[in-house]
Each structure stands twice: as structure tokens, then as C-alpha cells.
Design an enzyme around this catalytic site. Sequence first.
Site, PDB file in Angstrom:
ATOM      1  N   HIS A  48      29.751 -18.058 -41.002  1.00  0.00           N
ATOM      2  CA  HIS A  48      31.137 -18.384 -40.661  1.00  0.00           C
ATOM      3  C   HIS A  48      31.132 -19.697 -39.850  1.00  0.00           C
ATOM      4  CE1 HIS A  48      34.515 -17.614 -37.583  1.00  0.00           C
ATOM      5  NE2 HIS A  48      35.119 -17.929 -38.712  1.00  0.00           N
ATOM      6  N   HIS A  92      36.833 -27.759 -36.124  1.00  0.00           N
ATOM      7  CA  HIS A  92      37.179 -26.378 -35.791  1.00  0.00           C
ATOM      8  C   HIS A  92      38.549 -26.369 -35.147  1.00  0.00           C
ATOM      9  CE1 HIS A  92      35.517 -22.209 -34.465  1.00  0.00           C
ATOM     10  NE2 HIS A  92      36.606 -22.149 -35.173  1.00  0.00           N
TER      11      HIS A  92
END
Length: 357
Positions: A48, A92
Site C-alpha cells: 500500500h 501522498h
Amino acid sequence: MFLAAQVALSLFLPISSAATSGRRATTCNGFSDLCGRSYGNITFVGAHDSYAVGVNNLFTDQDYDVTQQLNDGIRMLQMQAHNNSGTIQLCHTSCSLFNGGTLQSYLQSVKSWINSNPNDVVSLLIVNSDGFAPSQYDTVFKAVGLDTLSYSPPSATTINTAWPSLGSMIDSGKRLVTFMDTGANFNSVPYIIDEFTNMWETAFDVTDTTFDCNVNRSKGDTSTELFLINHFLDKIVLGEDAPDPEDANVTNSVSGTGSLGAQVQTCVAAQGRSPNFMLVDFYEFGGGSVFQVAATANGVTYNPSTPVPSPRSTGTATGTTSSTSKPNNAISQFGVRELIIPAVLSLSLLGGWMAVL
Ligand SMILES: *[C@@H]1O[C@H](CO)[C@@H](O)[C@H](O)[C@H]1NC(C)=O
Ligand SMILES: *[C@@H]1O[C@H](CO)[C@@H](O)[C@H](O)[C@H]1NC(C)=O
Ligand SMILES: *[C@@H]1O[C@H](CO)[C@@H](O)[C@H](O)[C@H]1NC(C)=O
Ligand SMILES: *[C@@H]1O[C@H](CO)[C@@H](O)[C@H](O)[C@H]1NC(C)=O
């Protein structure tokens, strides 16, 4: 007589090998037993936020970079693609919070690894956060030479049992499978595969250890789609979700409450089959347990030639994973995490920074 036989043999051999379409892989993703198995009947471990690499940082989910991830056995790489002034960049939540570099440089590392590992099939899962067109991804894939290694299915949707065997994918050289959450278009770029008509997912960003195996997101027939479990635990830091390395050894473990092994068993009970993809954070926590769980699901034996490296993140001010990498100063006493929090708090006031975590 002898010469004639030699000529006949040399004529025969190329015809024979052409008729069987060349090379036949005997080891596939590390195991001979997987060569004859459909890609849709294999459990792969995925990283992930595979590009979000850093130690004790609220915005990173991995301690080791993509090359090490692949060396250790990660075979699905999940990533968030963002628009940084027109360039596809792996960030992110936002590029001002964590910038993991350009998609092109990341894919260059993936390409190098794939080139050096001709008996492996790797999957990508791209979160198309800022809506780039498939043709814009295609430009990047072409620039690094991954377009010609990419598998294009015969049609826009493929049911789980119709996927080719790993061996045939390896033999054909089409060893990269790319899924994208939104914006895929089979008619424009057939190797960028629409995720949710081909795969469903369990809930993500959960903060309790229940880890059920219920369908959370899908746009297809979940009885025949591939499926992915989001097996990473978040914790709440100042009201927002953040990765939880403190619990990663338990989260990644083979058995017990909240473990990866337990969620696979929940899936087998609920869905009648194991998940195809298992996304984890800090994959090396557990000392290879995530790969052990995959091997068990696949009916093979996990027996790595080199063990996975030791964890780097501790997430706690008192952690003692490595004395050499933790200088005895104020930062290590309080943890980088604690120093980041004030910055995060002020950024969160600018609006929903964790909304797409
Ligand atoms: C990406 O951002 C640039 C401006 O920085 C803009 O011109 C372009 O249209 C954006 N691309 C997409 C796909 O939104
Ligand atoms: C999916 O999971 C999220 C939590 O990650 C939850 O808030 C949402 O309600 C779930 N949606 C469905 C359809 O189950
Ligand atoms: C996880 O790590 C903690 C602290 O390092 C340790 O006490 C615990 O036994 C570990 N649990 C597992 C399942 O490895
Ligand atoms: C593969 O097929 C076997 C036999 O039906 C099943 O037990 C297993 O769960 C399947 N794995 C996946 C990932 O579909």
C-alpha cells in the site's frame, strides 16, 4: 547418412520449438506450482502506498523502496498519482505533504527489476487522484518501455477464472498488469485496466482490527471479479487517520486477532476463495509473515533465499529496533512523528488533508 541426420535434426529443432511457441517457464513468481495457475487464482502481496517510503513519518507507509519491496516478494504496487504542475507525480494526499517523485522515475525502477527477473509477473494499482487521461499514462509507460511488457486483456472486463496462467504470461513476455481506479478506457489504452469492473475491495483506512471481508467498493459482479483486501491498520492522530507501525507486526502476522492470516480465513469463509491481492503497510514487520500467509493461501511453501530486512520505523519514542539508526538526540526522544504533528495540524486547517488517504 550421419550428415543427413544432422541436417534433418537441425531443420527439425527450430520447427519443433516454433510449434510449441518457444520458452516454457518452469518457475513463476518463485514457484513451479504457480506456472499452470490462472493469474486470477493466485494470492499476491501488495505494498500500500509503495512509493511513500520513509522512517517514522506520518505520511509514509513503507520503510523500504520499491526495488527492495520487489526483491522481498511484493508483487502488487499500489500508488497515488497526482498532478504536480502537469507532471504525473506520486504524492501522498498532496504533493506539498509528501512527494515521492515522478511516476516516470518510479516506473524506471520497476522496469529495471522486471528486466532482471524474467520469471515474474508484477501488478500495479494506480489511484488516479487528479484524473489524468490513460493516454497521458501511456506516454510515461512508453518512455520507460513498460508498454510493450504490459498485458492487455482481450476485453474490458475479465472474470477471475478467465485470466491466463502465470506461465503463459511469462512466456508471452506480458508480465505487467496495471489496474486504475478511475478513468481507464479499454478503447484508448487497453493495458490500463479499469479496477472496479474487474476487482472489488474491502474497506480501507480502518482503525479497528475486525478486518471483515465484505464488499466495500465495486462496479461489477463481485462473484466473478478478482478481489483485494486492504489489510493495513490506521490510528487516529489529532482526529485524522495515520499509518500505525506500532501494531504492524501484529497486523501482518500469520494468525491471531487482527492478523493478515485471520482476514484471509474470514474471506475464505465469506467468499469461498482467498483474496487475489493483500495490500499491507510496512510489509517487513512480521519477519516475512505476509509472504508466509500468501504462500499458505497458494498452497506452496515460503522458503526465501534471503530473509526480509528488519523494520526501520518504530513509531514510538521508546522503540529500540536499531541503535545505530537512532541517534540520541531530541528528535529521537520525541520521534519525528511528534515534530510533524504541529505542521500537520496547521495544514489540516487548510482542508481535509487525509480525505484521500
Ligand atoms: C495538471 O495541472 C496543469 C497545471 O499545473 C494543468 O494545465 C493540467 O490541465 C492538469 N492536468 C490534468 C489532467 O488535470
Ligand atoms: C466502505 O468503507 C468505509 C470505511 O473505510 C466506510 O466508511 C463506508 O461506509 C464503506 N462503504 C460501503 C459501501 O460498505
Ligand atoms: C510485536 O512487537 C511487540 C513489541 O516489539 C512484541 O511484544 C510482540 O510480541 C510482537 N507481536 C508479534 C505477533 O510479533
Ligand atoms: C484458487 O483456487 C482454489 C481451489 O478452488 C481455492 O481454494 C483458492 O482460494 C483460489 N485462490 C484464489 C486467489 O482465487
